[in-house]
Enzyme design. Structure first.
Site, PDB file in Angstrom:
ATOM      1  N   ARG A 206       0.808  -1.243   0.000  1.00 19.80           N
ATOM      2  CA  ARG A 206       0.000   0.000   0.000  1.00 19.80           C
ATOM      3  C   ARG A 206       0.828   1.274   0.000  1.00 19.80           C
ATOM      4  NH1 ARG A 206      -2.836  -3.188   2.640  1.00 19.80           N
ATOM      5  NH2 ARG A 206      -1.029  -4.533   2.783  1.00 19.80           N
ATOM      6  N   THR A 207       1.978   1.297   0.638  1.00 19.31           N
ATOM      7  CA  THR A 207       2.768   2.529   0.622  1.00 19.31           C
ATOM      8  C   THR A 207       3.234   2.794  -0.810  1.00 19.31           C
ATOM      9  OG1 THR A 207       3.492   2.001   2.857  1.00 19.31           O
ATOM     10  CG2 THR A 207       4.667   3.764   1.730  1.00 19.31           C
TER      11      THR A 207
ATOM     12  N   LYS B 167      25.662  -5.261  -8.516  1.00 22.57           N
ATOM     13  CA  LYS B 167      27.037  -5.262  -9.052  1.00 22.57           C
ATOM     14  C   LYS B 167      28.001  -4.572  -8.100  1.00 22.57           C
ATOM     15  CE  LYS B 167      25.145  -3.582 -12.946  1.00 22.57           C
ATOM     16  NZ  LYS B 167      25.106  -2.903 -14.240  1.00 22.57           N
TER      17      LYS B 167
ATOM     18  N   ARG C  68      11.676   3.429   0.454  1.00 20.53           N
ATOM     19  CA  ARG C  68      11.562   2.540   1.609  1.00 20.53           C
ATOM     20  C   ARG C  68      12.825   1.718   1.650  1.00 20.53           C
ATOM     21  NH1 ARG C  68       6.605  -1.250   3.354  1.00 20.53           N
ATOM     22  NH2 ARG C  68       5.889   0.801   4.003  1.00 20.53           N
TER      23      ARG C  68
ATOM     24  N   HIS D 270       8.037   5.607  10.126  1.00 23.00           N
ATOM     25  CA  HIS D 270       7.187   5.529   8.932  1.00 23.00           C
ATOM     26  C   HIS D 270       6.286   6.773   8.991  1.00 23.00           C
ATOM     27  CE1 HIS D 270       5.076   3.992   5.607  1.00 23.00           C
ATOM     28  NE2 HIS D 270       4.746   2.792   6.027  1.00 23.00           N
TER      29      HIS D 270
HETATM   30  N1   CP Z   1       1.311   0.010   6.102  1.00 24.11           N
HETATM   31  C1   CP Z   1       2.264  -0.237   5.183  1.00 24.11           C
HETATM   32  O1   CP Z   1       3.342   0.349   5.217  1.00 24.11           O
HETATM   33  O2   CP Z   1       1.918  -1.187   4.276  1.00 24.11           O
HETATM   34  P1   CP Z   1       2.867  -1.751   3.116  1.00 24.11           P
HETATM   35  O3   CP Z   1       4.014  -2.449   3.823  1.00 24.11           O
HETATM   36  O4   CP Z   1       1.996  -2.687   2.334  1.00 24.11           O
HETATM   37  O5   CP Z   1       3.353  -0.596   2.329  1.00 24.11           O
END
Ligand code: CP
Length: 360
Positions: free
Chosen positions: A94-95, A123, A144, A177
């Site tokens: 979702r993120t 590499k 991420r 987050h």
């Molecule tokens: N809540 C959240 O970060 O979900 P994802 O890991 O699916 O992005």
């Protein structure tokens, strides 16, 4: 910017990464701003009450505009000249998709790398060089990473170059987050709009509080609301970290810790469930923890307040039984959709087009 502030930023630029990383959060914050506005979104502590309200207003406006084809067509013109890089080398559904959708809503073109096994990191290229490379092509990096501090390092590094671009932290190891906290807070805000707002509410956070980065980031944001009480519900081994408890004490935020989910459910206005974060196990320790006591099932629903809301950052395993999904208090599907709207608002803010949206 005053001369003293400019001097402070110059002195931060001269620090090594190790010294910069160790610098107190309050002291290094201006390094991630530009012209008095947030430029890199790395930590939940960067969101002031004023900024939060502005982002919520922008998100509400975008939702309204996006209801018609004409509105969506207009939104797509706003950043059609800009490009975003989605660098997600830790799993995400979702993120990733909500940020990608947010870029599309504003017309941004998007490139992606989703694994170090498909980039030149395989590499031997360092993440630092990889990120520097993105800045040659993109106007913003949304990332991420499995390593704590990597998003901050990216911003620290690029802000010293001739082509600094905004970094957005979409999750950094066990650390933070911030945009999840933003959408969580927006969901609480929207849910209690006609019930006194967030002030005075009791929030129960349940599950793996030791390694859950969403819990950490949301706690930082709740500081901005009066009379909020937090109940941390977890197995003994997965209690919330001492740094978070020190933060709560420093800001005189009332909290308690318990392993008794049923008792917490009776008191809470918002129940924030989380899954066990066993990807961070050192030697398979999660398998020895009885997590079943931290599962919300249909039988729990009658214990909860009628006005309470149930949240989860998702993905879930068994923390919320699917039978709970149809209860009107279950907000987690709406919560993930909210993520797309607040992330669109955040991108609009970082790219400096928030006024254009608010003034339509
Ligand atoms: N809540 C959240 O970060 O979900 P994802 O890991 O699916 O992005």
């Amino acid at each position: 910017m005053t001369k003293a502030e400019a001097k402070k930023i110059e002195s931060l630029k001269s620090l090594t990464w190790e010294d910069f990383y160790k610098t107190k959060f309050e002291n290094k914050m201006p390094y991630f701003d530009k012209n008095g506005r947030m430029f890199d979104c790395l930590f939940a502590q960067q969101f002031t009450p004023k900024l939060l309200q502005e982002l919520f207003d922008v998100a509400n406006k975008i939702r309204k505009i996006a209801k018609s084809k004409e509105g969506l067509d207009y939104l797509r013109t706003l950043l059609s000249h800009k490009r975003a890089m989605l660098y997600f080398v830790q799993p995400s559904t979702r993120t990733f998709v909500s940020f990608q959708s947010a870029c599309y809503i504003l017309g941004m073109q998007v490139s992606e790398i989703r694994s170090t096994s498909t980039s030149s990191e395989l590499k031997g290229e360092t993440p630092e060089d990889t990120i520097r490379t993105f800045s040659s092509y993109a106007d913003m990096i949304i990332m991420r990473h499995f390593e704590e501090g990597m998003a901050e390092k990216a911003a620290w590094m690029l802000n010293k170059t001739k082509r600094p671009i905004s970094i957005v932290n979409g999750g950094s190891g066990k650390d933070q987050h911030p945009t999840q906290a933003l959408l969580d807070l927006y969901t609480i805000h929207q849910s209690f709009l006609d019930k006194g707002g967030i002030n005075g509410k009791t929030i129960a956070m349940v599950g793996d509080l030791k390694r859950g980065r969403t819990v950490r980031s949301l706690t930082y944001l709740l500081k901005h609301y009066k009379g909020v009480k937090i109940i941390y519900v977890s197995p003994d081994y997965l209690k919330v970290g001492d740094d978070i408890k020190a933060f709560l004490k420093k800001h005189k935020m009332p909290f308690k810790e318990t392993a008794d989910l049923e008792k917490a459910l009776k008191e809470a206005d918002a129940i924030y469930m989380t899954r066990i974060q066993d990807e961070y196990d050192v030697s398979g320790e999660s398998k020895d923890i009885d997590y079943s006591k931290f599962h919300l099932t249909k039988k729990h629903l009658k214990l909860m307040k009628k006005t309470a809301i149930i949240m989860h950052p998702l993905p879930r395993r068994k923390e919320i039984d699917i039978e709970v999904d149809n209860d009107p208090r279950a907000k987690y599907w709406r919560q993930e959709r909210n993520g797309m709207w607040v992330r669109t608002a955040l991108i609009a803010y970082l790219m400096g087009i928030d006024d254009k949206i608010l003034n339509i």
